[in-house]
Motif scaffolding. Sequence first.
Motif, mmCIF file in Angstrom:
data_model
loop_
_atom_site.group_PDB
_atom_site.id
_atom_site.type_symbol
_atom_site.label_atom_id
_atom_site.label_comp_id
_atom_site.label_asym_id
_atom_site.label_seq_id
_atom_site.Cartn_x
_atom_site.Cartn_y
_atom_site.Cartn_z
ATOM 1 N N TRP A 103 1.026 4.141 -2.845
ATOM 2 C CA TRP A 103 0.853 5.536 -2.444
ATOM 3 C C TRP A 103 1.972 6.405 -3.027
ATOM 4 O O TRP A 103 1.729 7.489 -3.550
ATOM 5 C CB TRP A 103 0.821 5.596 -0.924
ATOM 6 C CG TRP A 103 0.842 6.947 -0.301
ATOM 7 C CD1 TRP A 103 -0.162 7.879 -0.315
ATOM 8 C CD2 TRP A 103 1.910 7.519 0.455
ATOM 9 N NE1 TRP A 103 0.224 8.990 0.392
ATOM 10 C CE2 TRP A 103 1.496 8.788 0.875
ATOM 11 C CE3 TRP A 103 3.175 7.081 0.836
ATOM 12 C CZ2 TRP A 103 2.300 9.629 1.645
ATOM 13 C CZ3 TRP A 103 3.967 7.903 1.606
ATOM 14 C CH2 TRP A 103 3.527 9.156 1.998
ATOM 15 N N PHE A 120 0.836 -1.207 0.000
ATOM 16 C CA PHE A 120 0.000 0.000 0.000
ATOM 17 C C PHE A 120 0.869 1.256 0.000
ATOM 18 O O PHE A 120 0.590 2.219 -0.702
ATOM 19 C CB PHE A 120 -0.931 0.012 1.212
ATOM 20 C CG PHE A 120 -2.110 -0.925 1.114
ATOM 21 C CD1 PHE A 120 -2.219 -1.875 0.107
ATOM 22 C CD2 PHE A 120 -3.124 -0.873 2.050
ATOM 23 C CE1 PHE A 120 -3.305 -2.739 0.033
ATOM 24 C CE2 PHE A 120 -4.221 -1.718 1.984
ATOM 25 C CZ PHE A 120 -4.305 -2.651 0.972
ATOM 26 N N ALA A 142 -9.494 -0.532 0.325
ATOM 27 C CA ALA A 142 -8.300 0.266 0.016
ATOM 28 C C ALA A 142 -7.453 -0.403 -1.053
ATOM 29 O O ALA A 142 -6.925 0.269 -1.948
ATOM 30 C CB ALA A 142 -7.475 0.498 1.285
ATOM 31 N N ILE A 199 -6.747 6.929 1.125
ATOM 32 C CA ILE A 199 -6.879 5.489 0.881
ATOM 33 C C ILE A 199 -5.841 4.727 1.693
ATOM 34 O O ILE A 199 -6.144 3.693 2.303
ATOM 35 C CB ILE A 199 -6.745 5.167 -0.618
ATOM 36 C CG1 ILE A 199 -7.879 5.824 -1.410
ATOM 37 C CG2 ILE A 199 -6.740 3.663 -0.847
ATOM 38 C CD1 ILE A 199 -7.671 5.799 -2.915
ATOM 39 N N GLY A 248 -6.617 1.984 4.437
ATOM 40 C CA GLY A 248 -6.072 0.646 4.234
ATOM 41 C C GLY A 248 -5.233 0.172 5.396
ATOM 42 O O GLY A 248 -5.335 -0.983 5.819
#
Length: 191
Positions: free
Chosen positions: A58, A54, A129, A70, A74
């Motif tokens: 990002w 994640f 997410a 998000i 997440g």
Amino acid sequence: MITRPAYLAAPALAMVYGVLRVVDGFDGSRGPGPAWTLGHLAFMGALVLFAVIFRDMWVMLGRNRVATGILVAGLAGIAFAFVQFAIDIVVGFMAADHEAMGPLFDQVQAVPGVPLLVYQAGPILFYLAQLALVVHLAVRRQVKVWVPVLVLVQILLPFASLDLIPVGAVVAMIAFLPLATRPRKTALAHA
């Protein structure tokens, strides 16, 4: 091309969990025991790696506000799911057999907020997410449109049957393969 191991290792650990879950059910019940514990530990490892994934997505998205929102959702979902799996392991260690697990789970779920945060809405944030990040990447044309489609499939498969978790993990590996093997300059351009 540089392989980013987390993109493939996270689904691989989810697959280990799914396979051990199926194996654990061969006797007609799940938990406690080695398959229960090892499977849950494998998924907890997958969750840690999904946090890494994640964060990488990002960064790819330029750390913008939408991506940051998000990411935060997440990571919260990952934390709630991690707590759920940790509770499952503790209950497994405390219970003498499968029947003894039920009252222990009842005690945990009697704590206000735990059912909603740890077992229902909280972990859903992880899956939402995951999908939102890859959709955002697809909208920005950083991944092909089939990537979020496959991510959606791998998220939905366990809702049809938890025994499909290993299949979903294979689908996730396929979906994440372009991210795992993308050229290094893609990551550096947004760092």
